[in-house]
Design a protein around this motif. Structure first.
Motif, mmCIF file in Angstrom:
data_model
loop_
_atom_site.group_PDB
_atom_site.id
_atom_site.type_symbol
_atom_site.label_atom_id
_atom_site.label_comp_id
_atom_site.label_asym_id
_atom_site.label_seq_id
_atom_site.Cartn_x
_atom_site.Cartn_y
_atom_site.Cartn_z
ATOM 1 N N THR A 167 0.826 -1.217 0.000
ATOM 2 C CA THR A 167 0.000 0.000 0.000
ATOM 3 C C THR A 167 0.857 1.262 0.000
ATOM 4 O O THR A 167 0.362 2.349 -0.316
ATOM 5 N N GLY A 168 2.141 1.128 0.337
ATOM 6 C CA GLY A 168 3.020 2.287 0.337
ATOM 7 C C GLY A 168 3.383 2.770 -1.061
ATOM 8 O O GLY A 168 3.957 3.864 -1.209
ATOM 9 N N ARG A 169 3.082 1.969 -2.093
ATOM 10 C CA ARG A 169 3.393 2.397 -3.460
ATOM 11 C C ARG A 169 2.533 3.570 -3.902
ATOM 12 O O ARG A 169 2.854 4.271 -4.862
ATOM 13 N N CYS A 170 1.402 3.760 -3.244
ATOM 14 C CA CYS A 170 0.465 4.806 -3.635
ATOM 15 C C CYS A 170 0.829 6.110 -2.924
ATOM 16 O O CYS A 170 0.802 6.177 -1.687
ATOM 17 N N ASP A 171 1.180 7.127 -3.696
ATOM 18 C CA ASP A 171 1.518 8.436 -3.137
ATOM 19 C C ASP A 171 0.211 9.167 -2.832
ATOM 20 O O ASP A 171 -0.283 9.948 -3.641
ATOM 21 N N ALA A 172 -0.326 8.895 -1.654
ATOM 22 C CA ALA A 172 -1.671 9.360 -1.343
ATOM 23 C C ALA A 172 -1.728 10.831 -0.941
ATOM 24 O O ALA A 172 -2.575 11.584 -1.422
ATOM 25 N N GLY A 173 -0.840 11.246 -0.034
ATOM 26 C CA GLY A 173 -0.904 12.622 0.458
ATOM 27 C C GLY A 173 -2.081 12.783 1.408
ATOM 28 O O GLY A 173 -2.558 11.833 2.024
ATOM 29 N N SER A 174 -2.586 14.023 1.503
ATOM 30 C CA SER A 174 -3.706 14.296 2.405
ATOM 31 C C SER A 174 -5.031 14.076 1.665
ATOM 32 O O SER A 174 -5.066 13.934 0.452
ATOM 33 N N GLY A 175 -6.114 14.057 2.438
ATOM 34 C CA GLY A 175 -7.423 13.848 1.833
ATOM 35 C C GLY A 175 -7.643 12.391 1.473
ATOM 36 O O GLY A 175 -6.916 11.488 1.900
ATOM 37 N N THR A 176 -8.676 12.138 0.658
ATOM 38 C CA THR A 176 -9.036 10.773 0.255
ATOM 39 C C THR A 176 -8.423 10.456 -1.096
ATOM 40 O O THR A 176 -8.577 11.222 -2.057
ATOM 41 N N THR A 177 -7.744 9.305 -1.173
ATOM 42 C CA THR A 177 -7.105 8.870 -2.417
ATOM 43 C C THR A 177 -7.476 7.420 -2.695
ATOM 44 O O THR A 177 -7.348 6.561 -1.818
ATOM 45 N N PHE A 178 -7.933 7.151 -3.908
ATOM 46 C CA PHE A 178 -8.233 5.788 -4.367
ATOM 47 C C PHE A 178 -6.995 5.271 -5.084
ATOM 48 O O PHE A 178 -6.516 5.897 -6.038
ATOM 49 N N CYS A 179 -6.486 4.120 -4.624
ATOM 50 C CA CYS A 179 -5.248 3.558 -5.173
ATOM 51 C C CYS A 179 -5.545 2.260 -5.908
ATOM 52 O O CYS A 179 -6.341 1.434 -5.441
ATOM 53 N N ILE A 180 -4.884 2.060 -7.060
ATOM 54 C CA ILE A 180 -5.043 0.828 -7.845
ATOM 55 C C ILE A 180 -3.661 0.313 -8.224
ATOM 56 O O ILE A 180 -2.861 1.038 -8.832
ATOM 57 N N ASP A 181 -3.373 -0.927 -7.839
ATOM 58 C CA ASP A 181 -2.160 -1.613 -8.281
ATOM 59 C C ASP A 181 -2.553 -2.421 -9.522
ATOM 60 O O ASP A 181 -3.146 -3.496 -9.411
ATOM 61 N N LEU A 182 -2.218 -1.917 -10.689
ATOM 62 C CA LEU A 182 -2.618 -2.571 -11.938
ATOM 63 C C LEU A 182 -1.915 -3.907 -12.126
ATOM 64 O O LEU A 182 -2.467 -4.818 -12.739
ATOM 65 N N THR A 183 -0.700 -4.038 -11.611
ATOM 66 C CA THR A 183 0.047 -5.286 -11.760
ATOM 67 C C THR A 183 -0.610 -6.412 -10.974
ATOM 68 O O THR A 183 -0.797 -7.523 -11.490
ATOM 69 N N ARG A 184 -0.997 -6.145 -9.749
ATOM 70 C CA ARG A 184 -1.617 -7.173 -8.901
ATOM 71 C C ARG A 184 -3.140 -7.175 -9.015
ATOM 72 O O ARG A 184 -3.785 -8.049 -8.462
ATOM 73 N N GLN A 185 -3.686 -6.190 -9.693
ATOM 74 C CA GLN A 185 -5.139 -6.084 -9.827
ATOM 75 C C GLN A 185 -5.806 -6.010 -8.457
ATOM 76 O O GLN A 185 -6.708 -6.784 -8.114
ATOM 77 N N THR A 186 -5.332 -5.050 -7.660
ATOM 78 C CA THR A 186 -5.905 -4.785 -6.343
ATOM 79 C C THR A 186 -6.153 -3.282 -6.203
ATOM 80 O O THR A 186 -5.564 -2.473 -6.922
ATOM 81 N N THR A 187 -7.009 -2.930 -5.270
ATOM 82 C CA THR A 187 -7.321 -1.523 -5.033
ATOM 83 C C THR A 187 -7.603 -1.299 -3.547
ATOM 84 O O THR A 187 -8.056 -2.209 -2.852
ATOM 85 N N TRP A 188 -7.322 -0.096 -3.058
ATOM 86 C CA TRP A 188 -7.565 0.260 -1.670
ATOM 87 C C TRP A 188 -7.778 1.777 -1.595
ATOM 88 O O TRP A 188 -7.533 2.505 -2.566
ATOM 89 N N VAL A 189 -8.233 2.247 -0.447
ATOM 90 C CA VAL A 189 -8.518 3.669 -0.258
ATOM 91 C C VAL A 189 -7.726 4.163 0.940
ATOM 92 O O VAL A 189 -7.688 3.512 1.994
ATOM 93 N N MET A 190 -7.107 5.346 0.766
ATOM 94 C CA MET A 190 -6.317 5.953 1.838
ATOM 95 C C MET A 190 -6.889 7.332 2.175
ATOM 96 O O MET A 190 -7.419 8.022 1.303
#
Length: 293
Positions: A167-190
């Motif tokens: 989950t650290g691959r996603c440069d989320a920053g502040s606020g709400t960020t939707f992250c998608i790992d296209l290689t693993r086909q997974t998604t999460w929200v930060m």
């Protein structure tokens, strides 16, 4: 007299020919009708004998029922020794033998222990009642069918993708960020740098419709969007770029032979949660690339 006999034979032959043609006019095995044209109304009923036209009254003819003949009961033959040797030994069904064990038992136990939240598992490569219950909960959560507790290829693949998602691959920053790992086909929200939902499974664009990596924003939302080009409803639609967005999938998510036309497909529960967390202006960060696209 000879001429009369010939005439009678010709009339009989014509009658047989007509009856034969009528019997072949409708063939229920031939995709509709034997002649390729429309089937007349009531043709199927006539073939099956279901008709509202009363038949001839047979009650006027008394027919004596044949008397039953006495039968002798014979003992069932005893199979020979040779036949007994040839007869296959019945195998116990999985339900009778307990929860079935798959070819990826140890790997699935390892990943479920790492993920947590599905119950206690023992990483020893042997199926137990506790392992079975945990695997079933995992399968039901991610809509892996059938959810029978067996550690098969799909269960192994999903567990591995989720357990190895960084989950650290996603440069989320502040606020709400939707992250998608296209290689693993997974998604999460930060939110404010912390994971608030997921990781969970997704399916993105198939070959020819690759979902691009990059940073975007949700700019349009609709709880039920109609797709004009593909003529399908897109539940919990959240658009972020070039006609692509999040939405609940309309097909079996774990069928890897297909994919979306660029959208991020979600299971129902995840689509609802993503909708609850999303807003116009929420960031979307996609990293990696789906294999084969």
């Amino acid at each position: 007299m000879t001429q009369f006999r010939i005439s009678v034979r010709l009339v009989a032959l014509a009658a047989v020919t007509l009856v034969g043609a009528g019997a072949c006019a409708f063939d229920p095995q031939a995709d509709g009708g034997g002649g390729g044209g429309p089937v007349p109304v009531g043709a199927a009923e006539r073939q099956t004998g279901a008709s509202d036209t009363p038949g001839p009254d047979r009650s006027t003819r008394a027919v004596e029922a044949p008397k039953p003949r006495p039968t002798r009961s014979r003992p069932a033959p005893t199979p020979s020794a040779e036949q007994s040797r040839r007869a296959p030994t019945p195998r116990p069904s999985p339900s009778a033998a307990g929860c079935p064990q798959g070819e990826h038992q140890r790997e699935v136990e390892t990943y479920l222990a790492r993920l947590g939240g599905f119950g206690a598992v023992t990483v020893d490569g042997r199926q137990s009642a506790a392992d079975c219950a945990a695997i079933k909960r995992f399968q039901r959560r991610y809509d892996i069918r059938p959810a029978h507790g067996r550690a098969g290829p799909t269960t192994y693949d999903v567990a591995k993708r989720l357990a190895t998602t960084d989950t650290g691959r996603c440069d989320a920053g502040s606020g709400t960020t939707f992250c998608i790992d296209l290689t693993r086909q997974t998604t999460w929200v930060m939110r404010h740098g912390k994971v608030v939902a997921g990781p969970t499974v997704t399916r993105t664009g198939m070959p020819g419709y690759r979902t691009p990596s990059g940073r975007y924003e949700i700019n349009y939302r609709n709880v039920k969007e109609w797709s004009n080009p593909y003529e399908v409803w897109l539940p919990y639609w959240q658009h972020f770029t070039q006609g692509m967005g999040f939405h609940e999938t309309t097909t079996y998510l774990h069928d890897k032979s297909i994919g979306s036309h660029g959208c991020v497909n979600l299971l129902h529960a995840d689509a609802v949660r993503w909708w609850e967390l999303g807003r116009v202006g929420s960031r979307v960060v996609l990293v990696g690339r789906r294999p084969g696209t």
